[in-house]
Scaffold this motif. Structure first.
Motif, PDB file in Angstrom:
ATOM      1  N   THR A  26       0.831  -1.206   0.000  1.00  0.00           N
ATOM      2  CA  THR A  26       0.000   0.000   0.000  1.00  0.00           C
ATOM      3  C   THR A  26       0.865   1.254   0.000  1.00  0.00           C
ATOM      4  OG1 THR A  26      -1.801  -1.146   1.148  1.00  0.00           O
ATOM      5  CG2 THR A  26      -1.790   1.265   1.248  1.00  0.00           C
ATOM      6  N   LEU A  27       1.892   1.257   0.822  1.00  0.00           N
ATOM      7  CA  LEU A  27       2.782   2.419   0.905  1.00  0.00           C
ATOM      8  C   LEU A  27       3.490   2.669  -0.420  1.00  0.00           C
ATOM      9  CD1 LEU A  27       4.282   4.591   2.541  1.00  0.00           C
ATOM     10  CD2 LEU A  27       5.891   2.805   3.264  1.00  0.00           C
ATOM     11  N   VAL A  28       4.054   1.606  -1.013  1.00  0.00           N
ATOM     12  CA  VAL A  28       4.760   1.761  -2.288  1.00  0.00           C
ATOM     13  C   VAL A  28       3.809   2.225  -3.378  1.00  0.00           C
ATOM     14  CG1 VAL A  28       5.983   0.487  -4.095  1.00  0.00           C
ATOM     15  CG2 VAL A  28       6.589   0.122  -1.699  1.00  0.00           C
ATOM     16  N   ALA A  29       2.608   1.661  -3.409  1.00  0.00           N
ATOM     17  CA  ALA A  29       1.615   2.061  -4.410  1.00  0.00           C
ATOM     18  C   ALA A  29       1.260   3.536  -4.266  1.00  0.00           C
ATOM     19  CB  ALA A  29       0.369   1.195  -4.294  1.00  0.00           C
ATOM     20  N   ASP A  30       1.042   3.982  -3.041  1.00  0.00           N
ATOM     21  CA  ASP A  30       0.671   5.385  -2.800  1.00  0.00           C
ATOM     22  C   ASP A  30       1.795   6.330  -3.222  1.00  0.00           C
ATOM     23  OD1 ASP A  30      -1.772   4.596  -1.829  1.00  0.00           O
ATOM     24  OD2 ASP A  30      -1.232   4.834   0.295  1.00  0.00           O
ATOM     25  N   LEU A  31       3.032   5.989  -2.887  1.00  0.00           N
ATOM     26  CA  LEU A  31       4.159   6.857  -3.225  1.00  0.00           C
ATOM     27  C   LEU A  31       4.364   6.943  -4.740  1.00  0.00           C
ATOM     28  CD1 LEU A  31       6.711   5.765  -0.462  1.00  0.00           C
ATOM     29  CD2 LEU A  31       5.499   7.952  -0.603  1.00  0.00           C
ATOM     30  N   LEU A  32       4.241   5.810  -5.429  1.00  0.00           N
ATOM     31  CA  LEU A  32       4.437   5.816  -6.880  1.00  0.00           C
ATOM     32  C   LEU A  32       3.265   6.472  -7.600  1.00  0.00           C
ATOM     33  CD1 LEU A  32       6.046   2.292  -7.352  1.00  0.00           C
ATOM     34  CD2 LEU A  32       7.159   4.518  -7.619  1.00  0.00           C
ATOM     35  N   ASN A  33       2.053   6.251  -7.098  1.00  0.00           N
ATOM     36  CA  ASN A  33       0.885   6.940  -7.668  1.00  0.00           C
ATOM     37  C   ASN A  33       1.058   8.451  -7.565  1.00  0.00           C
ATOM     38  OD1 ASN A  33      -1.146   5.273  -8.842  1.00  0.00           O
ATOM     39  ND2 ASN A  33      -1.612   4.419  -6.830  1.00  0.00           N
ATOM     40  N   ALA A  34       1.585   8.904  -6.427  1.00  0.00           N
ATOM     41  CA  ALA A  34       1.791  10.344  -6.229  1.00  0.00           C
ATOM     42  C   ALA A  34       2.805  10.904  -7.212  1.00  0.00           C
ATOM     43  CB  ALA A  34       2.246  10.617  -4.796  1.00  0.00           C
ATOM     44  N   ASP A  35       3.694  10.041  -7.715  1.00  0.00           N
ATOM     45  CA  ASP A  35       4.691  10.461  -8.701  1.00  0.00           C
ATOM     46  C   ASP A  35       4.193  10.290 -10.133  1.00  0.00           C
ATOM     47  OD1 ASP A  35       6.512  11.280  -6.869  1.00  0.00           O
ATOM     48  OD2 ASP A  35       7.818   9.535  -7.011  1.00  0.00           O
ATOM     49  N   GLY A  36       2.920   9.918 -10.284  1.00  0.00           N
ATOM     50  CA  GLY A  36       2.343   9.799 -11.616  1.00  0.00           C
ATOM     51  C   GLY A  36       2.507   8.450 -12.279  1.00  0.00           C
ATOM     52  N   GLN A 189       8.386   3.414   6.105  1.00  0.00           N
ATOM     53  CA  GLN A 189       8.786   4.386   5.087  1.00  0.00           C
ATOM     54  C   GLN A 189      10.187   4.076   4.560  1.00  0.00           C
ATOM     55  OE1 GLN A 189       7.119   7.001   3.763  1.00  0.00           O
ATOM     56  NE2 GLN A 189       5.251   6.921   5.003  1.00  0.00           N
ATOM     57  N   ILE A 190      11.061   3.627   5.451  1.00  0.00           N
ATOM     58  CA  ILE A 190      12.421   3.283   5.034  1.00  0.00           C
ATOM     59  C   ILE A 190      12.392   2.069   4.122  1.00  0.00           C
ATOM     60  CG2 ILE A 190      14.678   2.487   5.837  1.00  0.00           C
ATOM     61  CD1 ILE A 190      14.223   4.119   8.391  1.00  0.00           C
ATOM     62  N   THR A 191      11.631   1.047   4.505  1.00  0.00           N
ATOM     63  CA  THR A 191      11.507  -0.149   3.667  1.00  0.00           C
ATOM     64  C   THR A 191      10.899   0.203   2.316  1.00  0.00           C
ATOM     65  OG1 THR A 191      11.181  -1.482   5.661  1.00  0.00           O
ATOM     66  CG2 THR A 191      10.583  -2.492   3.555  1.00  0.00           C
ATOM     67  N   GLY A 192       9.838   1.029   2.348  1.00  0.00           N
ATOM     68  CA  GLY A 192       9.201   1.441   1.099  1.00  0.00           C
ATOM     69  C   GLY A 192      10.150   2.187   0.184  1.00  0.00           C
ATOM     70  N   GLY A 193      10.968   3.063   0.756  1.00  0.00           N
ATOM     71  CA  GLY A 193      11.932   3.807  -0.045  1.00  0.00           C
ATOM     72  C   GLY A 193      12.968   2.910  -0.679  1.00  0.00           C
ATOM     73  N   THR A 194      13.413   1.892   0.064  1.00  0.00           N
ATOM     74  CA  THR A 194      14.375   0.929  -0.487  1.00  0.00           C
ATOM     75  C   THR A 194      13.783   0.205  -1.682  1.00  0.00           C
ATOM     76  OG1 THR A 194      15.407   0.585   1.678  1.00  0.00           O
ATOM     77  CG2 THR A 194      15.710  -1.151   0.030  1.00  0.00           C
ATOM     78  N   ILE A 195      12.517  -0.193  -1.572  1.00  0.00           N
ATOM     79  CA  ILE A 195      11.863  -0.932  -2.658  1.00  0.00           C
ATOM     80  C   ILE A 195      11.637  -0.032  -3.871  1.00  0.00           C
ATOM     81  CG2 ILE A 195       9.738  -2.136  -3.311  1.00  0.00           C
ATOM     82  CD1 ILE A 195       9.629  -3.061  -0.311  1.00  0.00           C
ATOM     83  N   ILE A 196      11.245   1.198  -3.648  1.00  0.00           N
ATOM     84  CA  ILE A 196      11.049   2.121  -4.768  1.00  0.00           C
ATOM     85  C   ILE A 196      12.367   2.335  -5.516  1.00  0.00           C
ATOM     86  CG2 ILE A 196      10.576   4.544  -5.333  1.00  0.00           C
ATOM     87  CD1 ILE A 196       8.325   4.425  -3.264  1.00  0.00           C
ATOM     88  N   ASP A 197      13.464   2.385  -4.782  1.00  0.00           N
ATOM     89  CA  ASP A 197      14.772   2.513  -5.437  1.00  0.00           C
ATOM     90  C   ASP A 197      15.084   1.293  -6.310  1.00  0.00           C
ATOM     91  OD1 ASP A 197      15.219   4.986  -4.310  1.00  0.00           O
ATOM     92  OD2 ASP A 197      16.460   4.224  -2.652  1.00  0.00           O
TER      93      ASP A 197
END
Length: 210
Positions: A26-36, A189-197
């Motif tokens: 959910t966190l990763v989806a929300d962050l990437l959705n916010a980036d378009g 948030q830290i885990t989510g950021g690692t995965i987005i990277d």
């Protein structure tokens, strides 16, 4: 024959029950959705009738019956939901995938090669995120939220699943699946950021060759 690669990107999330998969997806989806980024979130078992049988029927269905039910739901969801989203060029984030079947059906004493055969033809992910945490920490989270299945309610399950995922991800890596183990930080948030990277470079690549 290997299925042709589609324009979209499939990222699957694996790990023992209670490790935090749903929260992280959910966190990763929300962050990437916010980036378009066009994100399609999926979960297995699916929310379709087959998936509901598997999700809520672990006390009723066991062994080969449950293995076949989970595989049937996965093949159906691929055909009706995941592959169409990938064909549209979307990023699909899937909470559980083939590794979960290898582990949970393994706990039910179904041999790994049998589970692998039942899932023959499943679309290979562009990235498998294997979430990891100390079994004792996972056990504490499970006690806090309650077990969702027969597996999660069984004493000592967190340790069995942790060892199972280590074996399953090694097996998938040997089959050419791109597996990356991510240790779950106390702060999601830290885990989510690692995965987005890990995801961003994949999104800039052309579809992989079959």
């Amino acid at each position: 024959m290997t299925a042709p690669r589609l324009p979209g990107t499939l990222v699957t999330f694996e790990g023992p029950g209670g490790v935090g998969k749903s929260t992280i997806v959910t966190l990763v989806a929300d962050l990437l959705n916010a980036d378009g980024v066009a994100v399609h979130a999926a979960v297995q078992p699916s929310r379709a009738p087959l998936g509901d049988l598997a999700r809520h029927g672990t006390d009723t269905y066991r062994g080969m019956a449950l293995a076949c039910l989970c595989a049937a739901d996965r093949h159906h969801q691929l055909a009706t939901e995941i592959l169409p989203a990938l064909a549209e060029g979307k990023l699909v984030l899937c909470d559980r995938y083939v590794a979960s079947s290898l582990v949970l059906q393994g706990i039910d004493d179904i041999p790994l090669d049998v589970v692998w055969a039942l899932n023959h033809g499943a679309y290979r992910p562009d990235l498998v995120v294997a979430l990891s945490a100390a079994p004792a920490d996972v056990e504490d989270r499970l006690h806090a939220r309650g077990g969702h299945s027969r597996f999660e309610r069984t004493p000592g399950n967190s340790l069995r699943e942790t060892h199972g995922y280590q074996a399953a991800t090694t097996f998938l890596h040997e089959q050419g699946w791109p597996v990356h183990v991510v240790d779950c930080a106390d702060n999601p948030q830290i885990t989510g950021g690692t995965i987005i990277d890990l995801i961003r470079p994949i999104l800039t690549e052309s579809p992989a060759c079959p």
